[in-house]
Design a protein around this motif. Sequence first.
Motif, PDB file in Angstrom:
ATOM      1  N   GLU A 156       0.612  39.613  18.246  1.00 47.02           N
ATOM      2  CA  GLU A 156       1.023  39.887  19.618  1.00 47.02           C
ATOM      3  C   GLU A 156       2.422  40.484  19.704  1.00 47.02           C
ATOM      4  N   GLN A 157       3.308  40.134  18.772  1.00 47.61           N
ATOM      5  CA  GLN A 157       4.693  40.596  18.817  1.00 47.61           C
ATOM      6  C   GLN A 157       5.089  41.163  17.473  1.00 47.61           C
ATOM      7  N   ASP A 158       6.143  41.955  17.480  1.00 47.01           N
ATOM      8  CA  ASP A 158       6.586  42.676  16.294  1.00 47.01           C
ATOM      9  C   ASP A 158       7.860  42.045  15.736  1.00 47.01           C
ATOM     10  N   PRO A 159       7.784  41.273  14.636  1.00 46.84           N
ATOM     11  CA  PRO A 159       8.992  40.644  14.096  1.00 46.84           C
ATOM     12  C   PRO A 159       9.980  41.654  13.516  1.00 46.84           C
ATOM     13  N   VAL A 160       9.497  42.795  13.043  1.00 42.95           N
ATOM     14  CA  VAL A 160      10.410  43.795  12.486  1.00 42.95           C
ATOM     15  C   VAL A 160      11.309  44.363  13.581  1.00 42.95           C
ATOM     16  N   GLU A 161      10.733  44.599  14.746  1.00 45.08           N
ATOM     17  CA  GLU A 161      11.538  45.091  15.865  1.00 45.08           C
ATOM     18  C   GLU A 161      12.584  44.057  16.270  1.00 45.08           C
ATOM     19  N   ALA A 162      12.156  42.776  16.367  1.00 46.50           N
ATOM     20  CA  ALA A 162      13.103  41.716  16.720  1.00 46.50           C
ATOM     21  C   ALA A 162      14.197  41.585  15.657  1.00 46.50           C
ATOM     22  N   ALA A 163      13.830  41.711  14.383  1.00 46.16           N
ATOM     23  CA  ALA A 163      14.811  41.638  13.299  1.00 46.16           C
ATOM     24  C   ALA A 163      15.800  42.799  13.380  1.00 46.16           C
ATOM     25  N   PHE A 164      15.293  43.977  13.729  1.00 49.52           N
ATOM     26  CA  PHE A 164      16.158  45.144  13.857  1.00 49.52           C
ATOM     27  C   PHE A 164      17.193  44.937  14.965  1.00 49.52           C
ATOM     28  N   GLN A 165      16.782  44.358  16.073  1.00 50.94           N
ATOM     29  CA  GLN A 165      17.707  44.129  17.175  1.00 50.94           C
ATOM     30  C   GLN A 165      18.815  43.164  16.760  1.00 50.94           C
TER      31      GLN A 165
ATOM     32  N   SER B 179      13.973  44.122   5.941  1.00 48.53           N
ATOM     33  CA  SER B 179      13.916  44.840   4.659  1.00 48.53           C
ATOM     34  C   SER B 179      12.495  45.204   4.256  1.00 48.53           C
ATOM     35  N   ILE B 180      11.500  44.525   4.819  1.00 48.99           N
ATOM     36  CA  ILE B 180      10.112  44.763   4.419  1.00 48.99           C
ATOM     37  C   ILE B 180       9.706  46.218   4.643  1.00 48.99           C
TER      38      ILE B 180
ATOM     39  N   TYR C 286      17.225  46.879  -0.633  1.00 46.46           N
ATOM     40  CA  TYR C 286      18.080  46.088  -1.508  1.00 46.46           C
ATOM     41  C   TYR C 286      19.407  45.744  -0.836  1.00 46.46           C
ATOM     42  N   SER C 287      19.915  46.664  -0.020  1.00 46.95           N
ATOM     43  CA  SER C 287      21.151  46.379   0.698  1.00 46.95           C
ATOM     44  C   SER C 287      20.973  45.201   1.645  1.00 46.95           C
ATOM     45  N   LEU C 288      19.857  45.168   2.351  1.00 46.73           N
ATOM     46  CA  LEU C 288      19.595  44.070   3.279  1.00 46.73           C
ATOM     47  C   LEU C 288      19.378  42.759   2.524  1.00 46.73           C
TER      48      LEU C 288
ATOM     49  N   LEU D  70       2.915  40.818   4.494  1.00 40.31           N
ATOM     50  CA  LEU D  70       1.691  41.613   4.432  1.00 40.31           C
ATOM     51  C   LEU D  70       1.720  42.732   5.455  1.00 40.31           C
ATOM     52  N   LEU D  71       2.021  42.371   6.702  1.00 39.88           N
ATOM     53  CA  LEU D  71       2.031  43.376   7.753  1.00 39.88           C
ATOM     54  C   LEU D  71       3.127  44.395   7.511  1.00 39.88           C
ATOM     55  N   GLY D  72       4.307  43.883   7.120  1.00 41.06           N
ATOM     56  CA  GLY D  72       5.409  44.810   6.866  1.00 41.06           C
ATOM     57  C   GLY D  72       5.123  45.720   5.700  1.00 41.06           C
ATOM     58  N   GLY D  73       4.414  45.170   4.682  1.00 38.98           N
ATOM     59  CA  GLY D  73       4.102  46.002   3.537  1.00 38.98           C
ATOM     60  C   GLY D  73       3.163  47.132   3.886  1.00 38.98           C
TER      61      GLY D  73
END
Length: 704
Positions: free
Chosen positions: A148-157, A184-185, A193-195, A659-662
Motif C-alpha cells: 500500500e505504501q512505498d518505504p523507499v519514498e519515505a526513506a528518501f524524504q 540504498s536498496i 555503498y555510501s548510504l 525483495l521489492l527494492g531489488g
Amino acid sequence: MRTIVNQWLCCLVWLFLQVCLVSSQTQEELLAELERVKSELSKLQQKDQAAANQAAEANAQLGRGSRGSYPSSSGLPSLNLGSGEVLRDTPPATAVAGGGFASLSTYPELGSRGASSIGDVGRSSDGCFSHPLFAALHSALQKLALLEQDPVEAAFQIHEAWEIDAKLFDVCPVGLITALVYLSIAQERDWKYSLLHRATYLLYSTPGLAEKMYRSRWPMSDRLIRTMYHNSEVAGRSPLKFGQPEAQPGPVAFGQSQDLQETTHFSMMHSNSELVHFKTILFYHFYHQEGSCSCRTRSWCLPYWLRHVTNKTVDIWLAARDERKSLFRMDSRGCFRSLGIGLGSHHFAEAFDAVFVFEINALMHPQCRILPARRLLLYPTFDLSDEQMDNFEQLGVSVLPDDGLLKPPNPKLKAALEEAYAARVSRASPSKPKDRLLVFPADIRPMKGQAEFLRGVLFGQASTHRSAQQLKGITIVLAGSCDGNQSYCEEVVQLSQQVNNEGILVTIIADMLKDDELAQLYAAALGVVLYSRIDCNPRAVYEGLVTDTPFFVTETTKLPASIQHLGHIVAGDPANLASELADFIQFAEGGGFTGRGIEFARKHLDEFTVYRRVVQWADMKYLRGRLLDPVMKNEEALAGALAGSAGAGVGAGGGLAALLGGLAQAGGKGGAGGLDGLAAAGQNLGAGQDGLGGLGSMLAGLGR
C-alpha cells in the motif's frame, strides 16, 4: 488463523515472482490475480484482528491481562520484548570530511535505552512516532506486505531532511539508519555503498545504539547491512574454500629461506606456550613484507608470533593492504606464501573462527564487512571511548585499545637499534652522550603535524626570546616521505626553509630512511618528536627507547601510562611549543632522561611477552564475546519478511522490503521512482543494478 494468513502471504509472494518471469500479456493476468489475493489477505487479517480483540476482551473479563502487556497512550497494548540477544555488527557515517572514522566523536546516550513496543516508541524521547517522517516510514514498512505504501519514498524524504539538518538523527536514531539502508536498496553501487557506510558509522560510533536497535520495532540489524554488502560484493567474484587447490600455499619464494632460521628458532623456543580455541584466523589489512619468512615491517608482528606461541594446527591467513587485498596463507614452517589471488576477485565461502582487523577504517571496507567469521577483533588505531567500545562489543566486535599494549620493534630492527646504541656509547663522551639533534620519524601528512610543529618554532620578531636562545643550534630531521598530500608536503618544505632562514634552528627533510640509517639517528638524537593531531601509541616512541632516546609528543599520541614518565607530553598548542621544547632540551641535555628508556626497553619490550598477552586476549574474546550472525540466506530474509508482515517479527531485517527494492532498482537516487507498488516492480524488472539484473537482481533482493 495466523497460519492461514501466512499461507496467503506465501501465495502472494509466489504470484509476485511469476510476474517477474512471464511475458507482459501473462503479467497482466497475474497482476489481476494478485489483486484478488491481496483482497482475500486483507479480509483474513481483519478477521485475525477481530479474533485477537475478542480474546483480549475475554481475558479482561476473567481478570487476566496479557503477560507483559501495559496500557499505552495510543490505546494499543505494548509488547514487552524482554532482554533478548543484542545485535552484532554495524556501520559509519554522517557526512564527515575524510570518510570512515576520520571525524569520529563520542555521541551522548540517545533518548531511552530503546523502545520495547510501538506504543512505547510513541512516547519515547527519540520521537520515532511523533515525527511525521519517521511515522510515515514505519507505517510503510508495517504495511509492506499489502504493497500500500512505498518505504523507499519515505526513506528518501528522511535522507533529504537529514542532509539539511543533521540533528534529525537525534530525533530517531534507529529510524534514520533504517531509512539509509532501505534507500540504498534502489541505488547504483557507489551510492548504495555510501548510504550503507553512513548507516554503519552511525551504528558503531553511537554509544548504546546497538542495544537500542535490537529492542526497537524497526526491521533493521547490522546483519541486514552486511547481507546487502554481501550480495553486491560477491557478484562476479569466485567463492573460495579453505580446501580448494587455489587456496593452498605455493612454493617458498626466492630469498625467503634465509629467514627460516629466525622463524624456526622462535617457534622451537615458544611452541605450545599458549593453547587457543580458534583454529582458523584471518589478519585483515595488516602490513606485510612479501618475500620474507620473518616479520620485517615496522608494524605488528602478531601473525608470526601467533604461530610461534601455538603450533601449526592454527590455520593463519593474511589479507594485505593493497587495493586487491592480496591473500597469503602461512605454511607449516611459518612462512606466509602468496596465493596469487585477492579479495578483489574472490570471496570466502567458509567462515573463519576469528578475523583480526587492523585500523577502524578497514573494518568499514565492503570486503571486510562480508568476511564470514564467528568473531571479529579490532585494533582501531583510533581513540574510542569506553562507551563506544562497549557498543562495538554488542555488535560482535571486540576492541583492543590502542594504549592497551606495548610495541616492541621487529627482531631485525631491534638488533639494528641495539647495535647503533652500543656503537654510540663506545665512542661518545660520557659528558655528552647525545648530539643536539631531534628526529621527527613520520610520513609527512596532516595528521602527523609537521607543519604545525614548524610554525611553532618560527620566532620572527621574537628571535631574542629565551627559548630561541636555548634552541639555537638544534638540528631537526624530518624522517619521512610525502604520504600523497602534495600540497601539505609543499607547505612543510616552505616552512622548513623559513625556519632555516631565521638561523636559529636547522631543519632537514630526509625522506624515507633505511632501518640502519634510522637506527643511527635514534642513537644520536636528544629526543624523538611527534607533534600529531591524532596518533595512537606510535611505534617510533618505542624504537627510540631502545636507544635510550626520550620522546617529546602531544597528548593525542595516547601512550600507555607505563611509559609516560620516559619523555615529555604536551597539549599541542603551537603558541607554547618553543618554550616547551626548550625545557625538554634543557632537561635532556642535563641527563634527566639518561638510562631510563634503555632500562625500560630491556625489561619490557620483549616480543614474546607482549605478543603472548595479545594472543591470550584474542582467545578470551573468542570464547566469551558475542558471535556474529552469518549473512542472511534468501529463504531467511523472505521468512523474516513474512513474519514481520503478520505482526510476529521483531527486527526481522526487512527481507520483503529488500525483495521489492531489488526488483525496482530503476529509481536512482530519488525516492519517488524507487518503488510504486507491484506494477513498478514488474515494469522495472531487468533494470537491476550491481550487474545482477532480472531474476538475479530479485534473488539478491531476497537476501538483503
